[in-house]
Structures are given as C-alpha cells and as structure tokens.
Write an enzyme that holds these catalytic residues in place. Sequence first.
Site, PDB file in Angstrom:
ATOM      1  N   PHE A 278      14.968  22.213  15.707  1.00 47.62           N
ATOM      2  CA  PHE A 278      15.670  21.049  16.256  1.00 47.62           C
ATOM      3  C   PHE A 278      16.628  21.510  17.349  1.00 47.62           C
ATOM      4  CE2 PHE A 278      19.424  18.340  16.564  1.00 47.62           C
ATOM      5  CZ  PHE A 278      18.832  17.115  16.838  1.00 47.62           C
ATOM      6  N   ASP A 365      -9.045   4.385   0.968  1.00 46.24           N
ATOM      7  CA  ASP A 365      -9.647   5.268   1.961  1.00 46.24           C
ATOM      8  C   ASP A 365     -11.181   5.203   1.928  1.00 46.24           C
ATOM      9  OD1 ASP A 365     -10.070   7.326   3.699  1.00 46.24           O
ATOM     10  OD2 ASP A 365      -8.992   8.840   2.544  1.00 46.24           O
ATOM     11  N   TRP A 475       0.017   2.082   3.995  1.00 42.57           N
ATOM     12  CA  TRP A 475       0.185   3.031   5.102  1.00 42.57           C
ATOM     13  C   TRP A 475       0.396   4.415   4.506  1.00 42.57           C
ATOM     14  CZ3 TRP A 475       3.070   1.710  10.177  1.00 42.57           C
ATOM     15  CH2 TRP A 475       3.359   2.869  10.916  1.00 42.57           C
ATOM     16  N   ASP A 476      -0.617   5.258   4.660  1.00 39.54           N
ATOM     17  CA  ASP A 476      -0.610   6.579   4.032  1.00 39.54           C
ATOM     18  C   ASP A 476      -0.281   7.662   5.057  1.00 39.54           C
ATOM     19  OD1 ASP A 476      -0.984   8.501   2.072  1.00 39.54           O
ATOM     20  OD2 ASP A 476      -3.040   7.903   1.588  1.00 39.54           O
ATOM     21  N   MET A 477       0.022   8.854   4.579  1.00 42.65           N
ATOM     22  CA  MET A 477       0.293  10.011   5.457  1.00 42.65           C
ATOM     23  C   MET A 477       0.028  11.244   4.596  1.00 42.65           C
ATOM     24  SD  MET A 477       3.345  12.142   6.445  1.00 42.65           S
ATOM     25  CE  MET A 477       3.698  12.951   7.978  1.00 42.65           C
ATOM     26  N   GLY A 526       0.575  10.713   0.578  1.00 44.64           N
ATOM     27  CA  GLY A 526      -0.002  11.513  -0.490  1.00 44.64           C
ATOM     28  C   GLY A 526       0.793  11.242  -1.759  1.00 44.64           C
ATOM     29  N   GLY A 527       0.973   9.954  -2.073  1.00 45.54           N
ATOM     30  CA  GLY A 527       1.897   9.562  -3.137  1.00 45.54           C
ATOM     31  C   GLY A 527       3.288   9.435  -2.542  1.00 45.54           C
ATOM     32  N   ASP A 532      11.606   7.335   0.812  1.00 41.85           N
ATOM     33  CA  ASP A 532      13.001   7.468   1.211  1.00 41.85           C
ATOM     34  C   ASP A 532      13.492   6.141   1.770  1.00 41.85           C
ATOM     35  OD1 ASP A 532      12.382   7.382   4.116  1.00 41.85           O
ATOM     36  OD2 ASP A 532      11.389   9.292   3.708  1.00 41.85           O
ATOM     37  N   ASP A 546       0.883  10.445  -6.522  1.00 43.32           N
ATOM     38  CA  ASP A 546      -0.555  10.485  -6.787  1.00 43.32           C
ATOM     39  C   ASP A 546      -0.825  10.877  -8.235  1.00 43.32           C
ATOM     40  OD1 ASP A 546      -1.579   9.565  -4.480  1.00 43.32           O
ATOM     41  OD2 ASP A 546      -2.045  11.509  -3.606  1.00 43.32           O
ATOM     42  N   GLU A 612     -10.745  -3.798 -24.308  1.00 42.85           N
ATOM     43  CA  GLU A 612      -9.798  -3.299 -23.297  1.00 42.85           C
ATOM     44  C   GLU A 612      -9.512  -4.387 -22.251  1.00 42.85           C
ATOM     45  OE1 GLU A 612     -10.715   1.489 -23.060  1.00 42.85           O
ATOM     46  OE2 GLU A 612     -12.229   0.094 -22.275  1.00 42.85           O
TER      47      GLU A 612
HETATM   48  C1  DGJ Z   1      -3.319   9.711  -0.892  1.00 44.28           C
HETATM   49  C2  DGJ Z   1      -2.812   8.501  -1.591  1.00 44.28           C
HETATM   50  O1  DGJ Z   1      -1.624   8.780  -2.263  1.00 44.28           O
HETATM   51  C3  DGJ Z   1      -3.886   7.991  -2.535  1.00 44.28           C
HETATM   52  O2  DGJ Z   1      -3.401   6.910  -3.273  1.00 44.28           O
HETATM   53  C4  DGJ Z   1      -5.094   7.616  -1.732  1.00 44.28           C
HETATM   54  O3  DGJ Z   1      -4.777   6.532  -0.903  1.00 44.28           O
HETATM   55  C5  DGJ Z   1      -5.571   8.799  -0.919  1.00 44.28           C
HETATM   56  N1  DGJ Z   1      -4.514   9.366  -0.142  1.00 44.28           N
HETATM   57  C6  DGJ Z   1      -6.695   8.399  -0.019  1.00 44.28           C
HETATM   58  O4  DGJ Z   1      -7.042   9.379   0.836  1.00 44.28           O
END
Ligand code: DGJ
Length: 735
Positions: A278, A365, A475-477, A526-527, A532, A546, A612
């Site tokens: 930075f 995905d 919206w994932d990353m 990724g979960g 934040d 996840d 179930e």
């Molecule tokens: C990571 C996410 O946390 C999961 O729930 C799932 O959406 C996968 N990515 C898909 O690639």
Amino acid sequence: MAIEVKDHLFSLSTNNSLYQMKIDEYGVLNHTWYGAKTSMDMSYIEDYPEISFSANLWDTERSRLYSLNDRLLEYPGGGISDFRLPALSVSVRDGSCALDLRYHSYEVTDNKYELSGLPASFEGKGKVQTLKITMKDTVYDIYVDLLYGVFEEENIITRAVIIRNLTFFPLRIHKVMSACLDLPDNEYEVIHFHGRHAMERMMERTSVDHGAFSIGSRRGQSSHQHNPGLILARKNTTEVSGDAYGMLLVYSGSFLAEVEKDQLDQLRAAIGLGTEHFEWTVLPGEKFTAPEAILSFTEAGLGQLSRQYHEFIREHVIRSEFVHKKRPILINNWEATYFDFDGKKLLEIAETAHDLGIDLFVLDDGWFGNRHDDDSSLGDWMVNEEKLRMPLKQLVDRIHAMDMQFGIWIEPEMISEKSNLHHEHPEWVLRSPNRYPARSRYQLVLDMANPEVIDHLENVFAHLIEENGIDYIKWDMNRSISDFYSPSLSPVQQGEMLHRYMLGVYDLADRLTSRFPDVLFEGCAGGGGRFDAGMLHYFPQYWCSDDTDAHNRCFIQYGTSFFYPISATGSHVSAVPNHQSGRVTSLRTRAVVAMAGTFGYELDLSALDEKEKEEVIRQIADYRRKQELICEGDYYRLTDPNTQNVCAWSFVSKDKRKVLVQAVVFEHRPNAKKPHVVLQGLEENGWYRRKADGKLFSGNALMKAGIFLPNELGTDMGYQIEFERIEKKESITMN
Ligand code: DGJ
C-alpha cells in the site's frame, strides 16, 4: 447534546459511554478517555513523570516532562518522537517522513458524514451528530480531518479520516489507520476471529503482552483468515458483565489491526488499511479518504457489545430495503448437483422445493458459458442453453409459474483463461508485467481498478437481471488476490491497486444494488471470506461459510455473532454425510443450526424420503413462525462451545415476551447430570410459560438457575425451547 466542546475539551456522549479528547498547550490532540460515563475533564489521567529515552517536542522548550511517546494520543503521526505504532505514516518530496499534527479547527453538524466511494454507516432513525476535528502539520499544508459520528442511543462512535494535500507537491501515504485508541492501562485481553476457508471466524481470546500484536489480511479481501474487527475486554469480562470495546472496520479488502502494550503498560489499538503493498499518492489539491471504523463500548459484557453492533449494522450499515423484510426461504442447487445438472434436474428440485413450501430457487455455479467444472467460462455470463436444454428465461418463467422466486449465482470479479472475455480482453487481468499470474481454483482476477471493467460488468449483469426477471443474486468471489499489479494504473500508482480494486467492487455493488433495489443480493466469497461490514452495506445477507456441517457451524456462527446480526448470516440445511466433514447429524439438528440465520436448504430435496419431506414441511412452517423473532429479536450467546458441551443461543423479542432457545448438545455423557443452560435478557419479575409442556418459570429463575436440556443418546442433538411471557396473575405461585 451528544457532542460538547468546551475549553479545548471534546466530549462525545452516548447513552452509556463517553469519548473524550483534549487539545493541550502545544496543540496536540490527546485522547483522554473512552469508556464508562464520567462527568469531568479526564485529562488529569495524563500525569507523566519524566521518562528516560522519551524525546521531548522542540516547542516544549527544555522541559523533559512532555513527550509524545508517553501520552495518550488521538491520531499519532509518525516520525516525531512517538516510538509506538503510528496511525498515519506519510512522506514528502524531500523524503522526510515526519508528520507533526496539531489542532487547526473543528465543526459540529447535526447529521452523519458520508464517505465518497466507500461504504459507511448512515443516519437512519434516531439522533446522530458529526464532529470534524481538523489537524494540520506544523510545516506543510497537510490537513487531516478526523471524523466522528456519534450515535447516542446506539452507543456507537464511528470514525473516519480524510487526508488533504494542500501543498504543491505529491504526498505519499504509507500507512493509514481509520481509528486509533490509546487506553491508559493494560488490563485487557484481545478477542479476534481467525480461520480458514470453511472454518471462518474462530473466536480466540488472548492476553496482551508487551510488544505489538497484529491481525490482518494481505489478500485483497478481508479474508477467511482474519475478520476485520477486534474486541478489547477486561480479563474478568464475560458474556454478561464487564468492560468491552469493539473496533470494526467497514472495509472488505486488505486490512491491519494492531494492539501494542507500551513501556508504561498503556495500550494502543488501531484498525485501518493493510500496509503491505500500500502506498497512495495524494496529488496537490487532492484528498484521500480512509474507510470507516465502528467503535462501541459497554460495561455490560460481550453479549451487550454484540447486540450494540447487531442493532447498529441492521439500522445504520445495511442500506438494502430488504433489511427488515422477511427473507425468502431458499433452495440452492450447489450441494445438490454441483456442476452436474440440466434444466430438467433443476426443475425437479424446484418442484419438490415448491411442494415443501420453499420461496426461492437459486441456481448456483455452472449455468453459463461452457462451464462444466471450475476450469472455464468465468466472464462469459451468457447462459449455456445446451447444458440447460432451454433458455434461461424459460427456466425462470417456469419457476415463477410455480409461484417461486428465481435467483442466480455470479462471480463478477473473476475471469477464466478459457473464456471469450479473456480472449477479447487479456489486458483486464491483474498480472505483473513479464510474469504469469498465479491461478487459484484455476481462475484469474479481473482488474476492478479499471473503470472500463466496472462499466462492462454493470452492463452484463443489468442485462442478465432485466432480461430474465431475476429476483435474487448470489455474488461470489472465490480466490484471494495474489498478483498486485493493475495494467490500468501507472507504475507509480501500483501501491494503490488493492484499494482501487475495492473501490471498483464497491462502485459495481453500488450501481447494481441501486439500480435493482427489488433484487435481493447475498454476498459470498468462498463462503465467508469477505463477511464484513463493508459488503453488508450493499448486501443484506452473506453466505456464512462453505462448511454446512451443523456441528462445525456452531463454532463458525458463534464467532460470526460477535459483530454481525443473525439476519445477515446465510445458513442452510445440507445433506448427510456432510460434504465437508463427513459427519452425520439429524435433520432436526441441521435445521436448528440453519434457523439461526437466513434459512434455506442446499441438498437434493427430491432424494429425501416421505418422512423427511414431512419434517422439512414442518421446519419451514416453524421457521416462518419464528422468523421475525430470529431476525429482529435480541440475540444472546448462552454458552461458549469452545469450552462447553453445549452450544446454545437465544432470541428474545424487544418486549421480552417471546423467547426462543436453540441449542446443540455435542455429546451424550453417560451417568452425568443433564446438560443445562442459563437464560439471559428476560423480564426478571415476569413469568414465562414453556411452550412444550405449559410449565411456568419465573424470569429470574431462568436467568439464575436456567433449564435442563434432554440427556438423549447420540451426538450433536439439536433442541429448540420456546417460552412466552404471560400476564402475571395472583394465582401464579411457585410450581
Ligand atoms: C463458493 C460458494 O461459497 C459456494 O456456495 C458455491 O457458490 C461455489 N462457490 C460455486 O462455485
């Protein structure tokens, strides 16, 4: 008045705390107090004898008593004889790095400041005032505005910093903390939340020893490894009593939080932007704005501190209209199918979900480009009709026709090498010149610091939402940033790249959520790798982890609850054996744990047997009945799962009438007393009827002696116990 200014003393009062600063005879801004309310000028606690090897400011003449190195300072600059960790480090054109900030002016306004381009808390209901104290360097026209948002009722003080360069040369910032807190003694422990992918926010409480302790992220995301917040608590502070301070950063990129115990056993705690890679250049006439930090104090223990944050985040940080709306119960196909699906399979899951009473189908995905695994197509946000065997619109329409909502997964910030986008715009990838970028999950990262990329992504996703009638976006990353080079920035700006990346992400989130206020956005990295307050500003809920195993989730959700409200915590029932841990837990336990969040399912519902399915129908009805209490009530942690055999928590309605206890007993202990939990937050003199058997308990009995849980055979047994307060009648006696 929340803010009082008198005789160089700034007193910021909330209902239960006082934050105080004083300008001394040299114009230095001292931090005289933050903590329990007092009614006096607290500067008397700065009473220092001569301390050897503590240098004295030039203008103290020849006095050896005044040293910046000893004093409690509000916002210490570097290079001028305070040898502790600085809040702000800069350098000027001659290479010198001294920054000697003295008081210049102040302003009080009856509103909440805003931070352009950054997520920040807002006014909402209730009273808020802003104090701006402007400091100026003794030599150069470098101005530092210290901003304080005082939320009286909420017991919150927000802080932010703006650095203005009014010199004629560029100013380089090497380190900038959003808040710094000097405390006069050291009887504190630090509580912080570390972890890893699929095991985020593990609570750790450690002593503060001499030297400096720090946590942070160098990953360009706030990260799974450390959450951007810390708590200072007295050694004897518990859930229900004792002093606790929270410092939470409203930021989603690399960060740094430091706690230093100095030679006089005083503490300095600070939180702000990460310093690794930075360096920001502020050109003449320009300014730099550091992200906001949310500070809170209580004398009533960690539980109360958390409730102050929960309330504040719900009312003043999450700006989405969904914040108080009942969120749809969802079915997500990820753990049901991973990449292996077609339209028929998805409709089958959706139909079963609909029959069971679920509101929203989320297509995760694998629906776009040529994506059959995680090695391709990120960036090509066109539906794969061949795979789906139908256009996306047709799938959406068929799900809408079932009277269900339709949601879809996206990962805007990423690009696959095997994609058309990569072919068309290789220059949009973050990578250092002459080097190959590191792959992670095979993917590369888009240059979110490049405004062209943001425009492109806005168009692509606006089109996706509009053309198909999408109701929800996940919206994932899915990777950290490792290649710290933006092809769109000049060589001298490369130290700005990580922060500019975040500004680009916020810009895109702002554009899409403002343009589509009726679309529910759920964040994910990724979960919980970017769970934040920064992301929560735009997304009212966030996929917590996840790891969907109910046992592990007890620990993850426990850690998450210290700062973040339950209504923001995405939690789903998944299949057993659990895909992350292999553990088998009952459907009942999985639902108990998932109900402590925005509830949903993530498994192949069509594979459930009839019994179930009936249980799922009951769970959904049960959650709907309790949803308001869970999402809007006050949350109490009743046990510490790290040291106890039970993880228990409760929700209490604001009027203290409704109470829901949820608990997981980890293991059955033969020939032992029944597991037991003590409740909190009830009307002491009230009477509560246990719903299951009608038995009456007095509020104080529940809060002193507590209740027993069943002692069933088995592991990870989940329970829910409901109480309702009844009107006190003469006839009620001890029974
Ligand atoms: C990571 C996410 O946390 C999961 O729930 C799932 O959406 C996968 N990515 C898909 O690639």
